[in-house]
Write a protein that holds these residues in place. Structure first.
Motif, PDB file in Angstrom:
ATOM      1  N   GLY A 119       1.002  -1.283  -0.103  1.00  0.00           N
ATOM      2  CA  GLY A 119      -0.417  -0.233   0.290  1.00  0.00           C
ATOM      3  C   GLY A 119       0.685   1.156   0.028  1.00  0.00           C
ATOM      4  N   SER A 120       1.323   2.022  -1.521  1.00  0.00           N
ATOM      5  CA  SER A 120       1.713   3.016  -1.361  1.00  0.00           C
ATOM      6  C   SER A 120       1.362   4.218  -0.991  1.00  0.00           C
ATOM      7  CB  SER A 120       2.584   2.169  -2.843  1.00  0.00           C
ATOM      8  OG  SER A 120       3.556   3.257  -3.206  1.00  0.00           O
ATOM      9  N   ARG A 121       2.524   5.174  -0.475  1.00  0.00           N
ATOM     10  CA  ARG A 121       2.096   6.772  -0.433  1.00  0.00           C
ATOM     11  C   ARG A 121       2.487   7.343  -1.473  1.00  0.00           C
ATOM     12  NH1 ARG A 121       4.246   5.882   5.578  1.00  0.00           N
ATOM     13  NH2 ARG A 121       5.704   5.187   4.162  1.00  0.00           N
ATOM     14  N   VAL A 146      16.332   4.508   0.245  1.00  0.00           N
ATOM     15  CA  VAL A 146      16.680   3.633   0.098  1.00  0.00           C
ATOM     16  C   VAL A 146      16.573   3.193  -1.696  1.00  0.00           C
ATOM     17  CG1 VAL A 146      15.128   0.978   0.285  1.00  0.00           C
ATOM     18  CG2 VAL A 146      15.273   3.549   2.335  1.00  0.00           C
ATOM     19  N   ARG A 147      15.530   3.794  -2.099  1.00  0.00           N
ATOM     20  CA  ARG A 147      16.108   3.179  -3.557  1.00  0.00           C
ATOM     21  C   ARG A 147      18.259   3.358  -3.860  1.00  0.00           C
ATOM     22  NH1 ARG A 147      11.318   5.922  -4.435  1.00  0.00           N
ATOM     23  NH2 ARG A 147      12.502   7.834  -5.848  1.00  0.00           N
ATOM     24  N   LEU A 148      18.360   4.456  -3.661  1.00  0.00           N
ATOM     25  CA  LEU A 148      19.802   4.429  -4.313  1.00  0.00           C
ATOM     26  C   LEU A 148      20.403   3.256  -3.717  1.00  0.00           C
ATOM     27  CD1 LEU A 148      20.067   8.737  -3.249  1.00  0.00           C
ATOM     28  CD2 LEU A 148      20.352   7.106  -5.391  1.00  0.00           C
ATOM     29  N   ILE A 149      20.873   3.066  -2.656  1.00  0.00           N
ATOM     30  CA  ILE A 149      21.581   2.721  -1.787  1.00  0.00           C
ATOM     31  C   ILE A 149      21.363   0.817  -2.248  1.00  0.00           C
ATOM     32  CG2 ILE A 149      22.105   1.108   0.439  1.00  0.00           C
ATOM     33  CD1 ILE A 149      23.282   4.189   0.883  1.00  0.00           C
ATOM     34  N   THR A 150      19.453   0.576  -2.023  1.00  0.00           N
ATOM     35  CA  THR A 150      19.866  -0.499  -2.276  1.00  0.00           C
ATOM     36  C   THR A 150      19.284  -1.122  -4.117  1.00  0.00           C
ATOM     37  OG1 THR A 150      16.821  -0.584  -2.163  1.00  0.00           O
ATOM     38  CG2 THR A 150      18.405  -0.811  -0.682  1.00  0.00           C
ATOM     39  N   LYS A 153      13.202  -0.635  -6.640  1.00  0.00           N
ATOM     40  CA  LYS A 153      12.783   0.584  -7.958  1.00  0.00           C
ATOM     41  C   LYS A 153      11.341   0.857  -6.749  1.00  0.00           C
ATOM     42  CE  LYS A 153      15.542   0.535 -10.685  1.00  0.00           C
ATOM     43  NZ  LYS A 153      16.341   1.328 -10.355  1.00  0.00           N
ATOM     44  N   ILE A 154      11.289   0.850  -6.118  1.00  0.00           N
ATOM     45  CA  ILE A 154      10.465   1.089  -4.359  1.00  0.00           C
ATOM     46  C   ILE A 154      10.073   1.907  -4.387  1.00  0.00           C
ATOM     47  CG2 ILE A 154       8.785   0.113  -2.612  1.00  0.00           C
ATOM     48  CD1 ILE A 154      10.534  -2.572  -2.651  1.00  0.00           C
ATOM     49  N   HIS A 155       8.683   2.935  -4.478  1.00  0.00           N
ATOM     50  CA  HIS A 155       9.064   4.498  -4.163  1.00  0.00           C
ATOM     51  C   HIS A 155       8.619   4.532  -2.719  1.00  0.00           C
ATOM     52  CE1 HIS A 155       7.776   4.243  -8.282  1.00  0.00           C
ATOM     53  NE2 HIS A 155       7.934   5.351  -8.276  1.00  0.00           N
ATOM     54  N   ASP A 156       8.086   3.576  -2.086  1.00  0.00           N
ATOM     55  CA  ASP A 156       7.666   3.809  -0.612  1.00  0.00           C
ATOM     56  C   ASP A 156       8.616   2.977   0.098  1.00  0.00           C
ATOM     57  OD1 ASP A 156       6.705   3.944   1.966  1.00  0.00           O
ATOM     58  OD2 ASP A 156       4.453   4.381   1.262  1.00  0.00           O
ATOM     59  N   PHE A 197      11.470 -11.960  -5.680  1.00  0.00           N
ATOM     60  CA  PHE A 197       9.646 -12.003  -5.623  1.00  0.00           C
ATOM     61  C   PHE A 197       9.092 -11.278  -6.421  1.00  0.00           C
ATOM     62  CE2 PHE A 197      10.603 -14.736  -2.266  1.00  0.00           C
ATOM     63  CZ  PHE A 197       9.675 -15.952  -2.769  1.00  0.00           C
ATOM     64  N   LYS A 198       7.907 -11.065  -7.070  1.00  0.00           N
ATOM     65  CA  LYS A 198       7.523 -10.004  -7.405  1.00  0.00           C
ATOM     66  C   LYS A 198       6.765  -8.827  -6.963  1.00  0.00           C
ATOM     67  CE  LYS A 198       3.772  -8.549 -11.582  1.00  0.00           C
ATOM     68  NZ  LYS A 198       3.018  -9.375 -12.354  1.00  0.00           N
ATOM     69  N   ILE A 199       7.259  -7.420  -6.686  1.00  0.00           N
ATOM     70  CA  ILE A 199       6.823  -6.800  -5.963  1.00  0.00           C
ATOM     71  C   ILE A 199       6.065  -5.586  -6.409  1.00  0.00           C
ATOM     72  CG2 ILE A 199       7.125  -4.971  -4.213  1.00  0.00           C
ATOM     73  CD1 ILE A 199       9.350  -6.927  -3.570  1.00  0.00           C
ATOM     74  N   VAL A 200       5.064  -5.329  -6.197  1.00  0.00           N
ATOM     75  CA  VAL A 200       3.546  -4.009  -6.582  1.00  0.00           C
ATOM     76  C   VAL A 200       3.541  -3.485  -6.107  1.00  0.00           C
ATOM     77  CG1 VAL A 200       1.595  -4.242  -7.719  1.00  0.00           C
ATOM     78  CG2 VAL A 200       2.883  -6.118  -8.437  1.00  0.00           C
ATOM     79  N   GLU A 201       3.127  -1.471  -6.017  1.00  0.00           N
ATOM     80  CA  GLU A 201       2.503  -0.942  -5.094  1.00  0.00           C
ATOM     81  C   GLU A 201       1.252  -0.725  -5.969  1.00  0.00           C
ATOM     82  OE1 GLU A 201       6.180   2.444  -3.644  1.00  0.00           O
ATOM     83  OE2 GLU A 201       6.773   1.706  -5.836  1.00  0.00           O
ATOM     84  N   VAL A 202       0.408  -0.724  -4.387  1.00  0.00           N
ATOM     85  CA  VAL A 202      -0.791  -0.014  -5.332  1.00  0.00           C
ATOM     86  C   VAL A 202      -1.131   1.100  -3.997  1.00  0.00           C
ATOM     87  CG1 VAL A 202      -3.171  -0.979  -4.758  1.00  0.00           C
ATOM     88  CG2 VAL A 202      -1.560  -2.707  -5.146  1.00  0.00           C
ATOM     89  N   PRO A 203      -1.734   2.441  -5.173  1.00  0.00           N
ATOM     90  CA  PRO A 203      -1.750   3.748  -4.830  1.00  0.00           C
ATOM     91  C   PRO A 203      -2.875   3.598  -3.407  1.00  0.00           C
ATOM     92  CG  PRO A 203      -1.941   3.772  -7.089  1.00  0.00           C
ATOM     93  CD  PRO A 203      -1.524   2.406  -6.343  1.00  0.00           C
ATOM     94  N   ILE A 204      -2.560   3.961  -2.068  1.00  0.00           N
ATOM     95  CA  ILE A 204      -3.466   4.570  -1.110  1.00  0.00           C
ATOM     96  C   ILE A 204      -3.671   5.189  -0.695  1.00  0.00           C
ATOM     97  CG2 ILE A 204      -3.174   1.631  -0.379  1.00  0.00           C
ATOM     98  CD1 ILE A 204      -1.925   3.182   1.989  1.00  0.00           C
TER      99      ILE A 204
END
Length: 240
Positions: A119-121, A146-150, A153-156, A197-204
């Protein structure tokens, strides 16, 4: 028994716990609820025990002996849910910062191919209500960091509203989880990421609590900052 379990960690959530439980059980989809309480002195576990009489075989309670941190509470809940063979295992806060209606959207994302739905902010801008600007900036730029270090491709990256397929948690060594606050949320995503694993962001839309007190602290922020670097170093040496 439902195939989905919502894990709600609590410490002094007497003002919220009954309302959040009832909100989950009024959803059109079937969810069980597991409350993992750290021996709250305000009576939270006793309220859950009262509600168990009404929601027999839907509402479960695990009471730990002391306040031991968010991460360890979730790990406790994950192990419990895996043992009970739930297909979809959720993380959700007790304070309504996460809208229970979004549980359905997160589960649908996993049913449609995601292994982990977040659940992505921040996946469609900044969707946060009632936070001071300083807190929004801290959270938003923590995810950039976190995106830069790791390389994820996750926004939240610090999001705490999630749906896991059971297989993800079975393949992550939960006994090796080190962190307890923001860093715990990052660590779980990163361990899923490196296992491909497949990671998906759902806008909340995230709405800050109106009742009870935040558990945020300086030590939690410090853990996240340095924890990300440690995770990356360990992954380079195949120590995760």
């Amino acid at each position: 028994m439902a195939k989905s379990i919502v894990i709600i960690p609590t410490y002094n959530e007497i003002e919220n716990i009954e309302a959040i439980i009832r909100a989950v059980f009024t959803l059109p989809n079937s969810f069980d609820v597991l409350v993992v309480d750290d021996n709250s002195p305000d009576g939270t576990p006793f309220k859950v025990k009262e509600l168990q009489k009404e929601f027999t075989n839907q509402l479960f309670l695990e009471v730990r002996t002391k306040k031991s941190g968010l991460g360890t509470a979730y790990v406790h809940g994950f192990k419990w849910a895996i043992e009970k063979s739930y297909d979809f295992i959720f993380e959700m806060d007790a304070d309504f910062s996460h809208n229970p209606k979004d549980l359905i959207r997160l589960q649908k994302a996993c049913e449609n191919g995601a292994d982990l739905a977040i659940g992505s902010r921040y996946s469609t801008g900044v969707n946060v209500v009632n936070w001071p600007l300083s807190r929004v900036l801290l959270s938003y730029f923590a995810s950039v960091y976190v995106r830069l270090i790791t390389g994820m491709k996750i926004h939240d990256a610090t999001a705490g509203f999630k749906c896991y397929k059971r297989e993800v948690l079975e393949k992550i060594n939960l006994d090796k989880i080190k962190f307890v606050g923001y860093a715990f949320q990052i660590e779980m995503k990163y361990r899923a990421f490196i296992k491909q694993f497949k990671i998906v962001e759902v806008p909340i839309i995230f709405t800050d609590r109106t009742k009870g007190e935040s558990k945020m602290s300086g030590s939690i922020i410090k853990e996240a900052v340095f924890g990300v670097i440690l995770l990356r170093i360990k992954s380079l040496f195949n120590q995760l």
